[in-house]
Design an enzyme around this catalytic site. Structure first.
Site, mmCIF file in Angstrom:
data_model
loop_
_atom_site.group_PDB
_atom_site.id
_atom_site.type_symbol
_atom_site.label_atom_id
_atom_site.label_comp_id
_atom_site.label_asym_id
_atom_site.label_seq_id
_atom_site.Cartn_x
_atom_site.Cartn_y
_atom_site.Cartn_z
ATOM 1 N N MET A 1 0.828 -1.173 0.000
ATOM 2 C CA MET A 1 0.000 0.000 0.000
ATOM 3 C C MET A 1 0.878 1.244 0.000
ATOM 4 O O MET A 1 1.791 1.358 0.806
ATOM 5 C CB MET A 1 -0.893 0.016 1.227
ATOM 6 C CG MET A 1 -1.700 -1.269 1.438
ATOM 7 S SD MET A 1 -2.597 -1.796 -0.002
ATOM 8 C CE MET A 1 -4.012 -0.799 0.123
ATOM 9 N N VAL B 1 1.497 3.226 3.268
ATOM 10 C CA VAL B 1 2.209 2.550 4.356
ATOM 11 C C VAL B 1 3.549 1.999 3.870
ATOM 12 O O VAL B 1 4.603 2.417 4.324
ATOM 13 C CB VAL B 1 1.347 1.410 4.951
ATOM 14 C CG1 VAL B 1 2.119 0.651 6.020
ATOM 15 C CG2 VAL B 1 0.043 1.956 5.513
ATOM 16 N N CYS B 2 3.503 1.062 2.941
ATOM 17 C CA CYS B 2 4.703 0.342 2.505
ATOM 18 C C CYS B 2 5.670 1.218 1.705
ATOM 19 O O CYS B 2 6.853 0.888 1.603
ATOM 20 C CB CYS B 2 4.317 -0.877 1.674
ATOM 21 S SG CYS B 2 3.283 -2.047 2.573
ATOM 22 N N VAL B 3 5.190 2.302 1.139
ATOM 23 C CA VAL B 3 6.063 3.218 0.403
ATOM 24 C C VAL B 3 6.326 4.467 1.246
ATOM 25 O O VAL B 3 7.475 4.878 1.420
ATOM 26 C CB VAL B 3 5.455 3.605 -0.960
ATOM 27 C CG1 VAL B 3 6.339 4.603 -1.683
ATOM 28 C CG2 VAL B 3 5.231 2.373 -1.819
#
Length: 97
Positions: free
Chosen positions: A1, A4-6
């Site tokens: 996502m 969040v993940c980036v």
């Protein structure tokens, strides 16, 4: 996502003093609003946003080094680019005769 993940690692890297680039079309999320909010947050913190096409061209730097390799990559993923390369190859072949 994306949010969040980036965003989390990108913001952490900015905080540590790194220059950060995010390839925007290499991640996804639930909807446009969520995506845009993540992009705006990262950009406001100093993250530079770019596309996979821009990243590939920037990494490649000089077309004289490997015209066939990068052109093949783009042609396989971008139909419009394939038309451009076919036109280039056709014109080049005609000029060579």
């Amino acid at each position: 996502m994306t949010e969040v993940c980036v965003a989390f690692p990108a913001l952490s890297a900015i905080e540590e003093g790194f220059e950060v680039f995010v390839v925007t079309d290499a991640s996804g999320t639930f909807n446009k609003t969520t995506r845009d909010a993540a992009w705006f947050r990262m950009q406001a913190a100093g993250v530079q946003l770019m596309s996979w096409f821009g990243a590939a061209c920037e990494l490649h730097r000089d077309w004289r080094n490997d015209i066939e390799g990068l052109a093949t990559l783009f042609s396989n993923h971008l139909p419009s680019y394939r038309c451009l390369i076919n036109s280039y190859n056709h014109g080049k072949a005609a000029a060579d005769t």
